[in-house]
Design an enzyme around this catalytic site. Structure first.
Site, PDB file in Angstrom:
ATOM      1  N   SER A  70      10.478   7.511  -3.716  1.00  0.00           N
ATOM      2  CA  SER A  70      11.473   6.546  -4.183  1.00  0.00           C
ATOM      3  C   SER A  70      12.886   7.128  -4.056  1.00  0.00           C
ATOM      4  O   SER A  70      13.310   7.470  -2.956  1.00  0.00           O
ATOM      5  CB  SER A  70      11.138   6.120  -5.613  1.00  0.00           C
ATOM      6  N   ASP A 115       6.332  -4.059  -3.031  1.00  0.00           N
ATOM      7  CA  ASP A 115       7.418  -3.169  -3.429  1.00  0.00           C
ATOM      8  C   ASP A 115       8.720  -3.698  -2.843  1.00  0.00           C
ATOM      9  O   ASP A 115       8.791  -3.953  -1.633  1.00  0.00           O
ATOM     10  CB  ASP A 115       7.130  -1.758  -2.891  1.00  0.00           C
ATOM     11  N   HIS A 160       4.967  -0.270  -6.043  1.00  0.00           N
ATOM     12  CA  HIS A 160       5.859   0.888  -6.074  1.00  0.00           C
ATOM     13  C   HIS A 160       5.380   1.901  -7.120  1.00  0.00           C
ATOM     14  O   HIS A 160       4.876   1.537  -8.179  1.00  0.00           O
ATOM     15  CB  HIS A 160       7.272   0.427  -6.434  1.00  0.00           C
TER      16      HIS A 160
END
Length: 313
Positions: free
Chosen positions: A155, A249, A279
């Protein structure tokens, strides 16, 4: 593809907890409620774990170093945790880092970079870059092969990993041999189809990403390539990459766009989308089969990358 049952279970569990939406919290409140460790599962056995302080751009920088069994010299991975540059810490990714160290047979150095908004852009990126360069410079003392040091993260940590590679290229400094980008943030525009399709209801929301970006970087710097690596003037001369995305996501499309951009510049890239999941799934290998699969696929990609005659060269 439909959302898989394990991901649905996670989302239902989070909804039942009744926590306020992230974008309505202060950074301090978000940090107190941000804990996925119970979903990480049992840790892999690892030969040695050390908490260290290394020189950083603004004082000491905490790093947790995981060393596998063996004599070395080992390959290594410098890893940056996710959390939107605002939340997360070394404990957030302890189980994933142990798994990667064990299964890729490499040292993993997990970086506790400075968080926003107390330390806005480019503090986190400069910390990640400093940690990578420190490991290169001190590789011999750590029984590490300085020519086989990769960079990675998930991320916002994937964002930092991509930026470290860009910084090293631009500054004509030692480069990572490989980059692992797990559902990375690569662009501040927030205008992709996956942002529209997955804006709400799948753990990470569009509102949360707006909140993260607003805490991390000013409007003037939002499209700077060290904040939005997709916006770099060019992507030539960067290390090979393994890119992971999740179907449900908001960041899916920008991660895949970055993989395409690297490939178009001549960089060997493997991009793998994990359908049916959300995610952050690599933080939850204890309850998500695809989280375990993605981490093991990442370890396999690292093993190949660390071989001198591998398919990524």
């Amino acid at each position: 593809m439909a959302l898989d049952q394990q991901s649905r279970y996670i989302l239902d569990m989070i909804a039942a907890a009744g926590r306020p939406p992230l974008h309505t919290c202060t950074p301090q409140q978000a940090r107190q409620s941000f804990d996925f460790r119970k979903l990480a599962g049992p840790p892999d056995d690892i030969a040695r774990v050390e908490n260290m302080a290394i020189p950083g751009p603004a004082g000491n920088l905490r790093v947790r170093v995981y060393t596998p069994d063996g004599e070395g010299p080992f390959p290594a991975l410098v890893y940056c945790h996710g959390g939107g540059w605002v939340v997360g810490d070394l404990d957030t990714v302890d189980v994933p880092c142990r798994r990667l160290a064990s299964r890729a047979a490499c040292v993993v150095a997990s970086v506790d970079y400075r968080l926003a908004p107390e330390h806005p852009f480019p503090a986190a990126a400069e910390d990640a870059y400093a940690a990578f360069q420190w490991l290169v410079e001190n590789a011999g003392a750590r029984h590490i092969d300085a020519t086989r040091i990769a960079v990675g993260g998930d991320s916002a940590g994937g964002n930092l990993a991509a930026v470290v590679a860009l910084m090293a290229r631009d500054r004509v400094a030692p480069q990572p041999c490989f980059q692992v980008l797990l559902y990375p943030v690569t662009d501040g525009a927030l205008d992709t189809a996956s942002y529209r399709e997955n804006a709400d209801g799948y753990l990470l929301t569009r509102d949360s990403m707006v909140w993260f970006w607003n805490h991390y970087v000013s409007d003037a710097d939002r499209m700077h390539p060290y904040a939005s690596p997709l916006r770099a003037e060019h992507h030539r001369g960067l290390p090979p990459a393994f890119v992971v995305t999740a179907e449900f996501d908001p960041l899916r499309d920008e991660g895949e766009a970055y993989a395409h951009r690297l490939a178009a510049a001549g960089t060997p890239v493997e991009c793998k989308r994990y359908d049916g999941t959300i995610h952050g799934f690599c933080w939850m290998p204890g309850v998500l089969d695809k989280g375990r699969q993605a981490l093991d696929d990442t370890a396999a990609a690292l093993r190949v990358a660390f071989q001198s005659d591998n398919r990524y060269r």
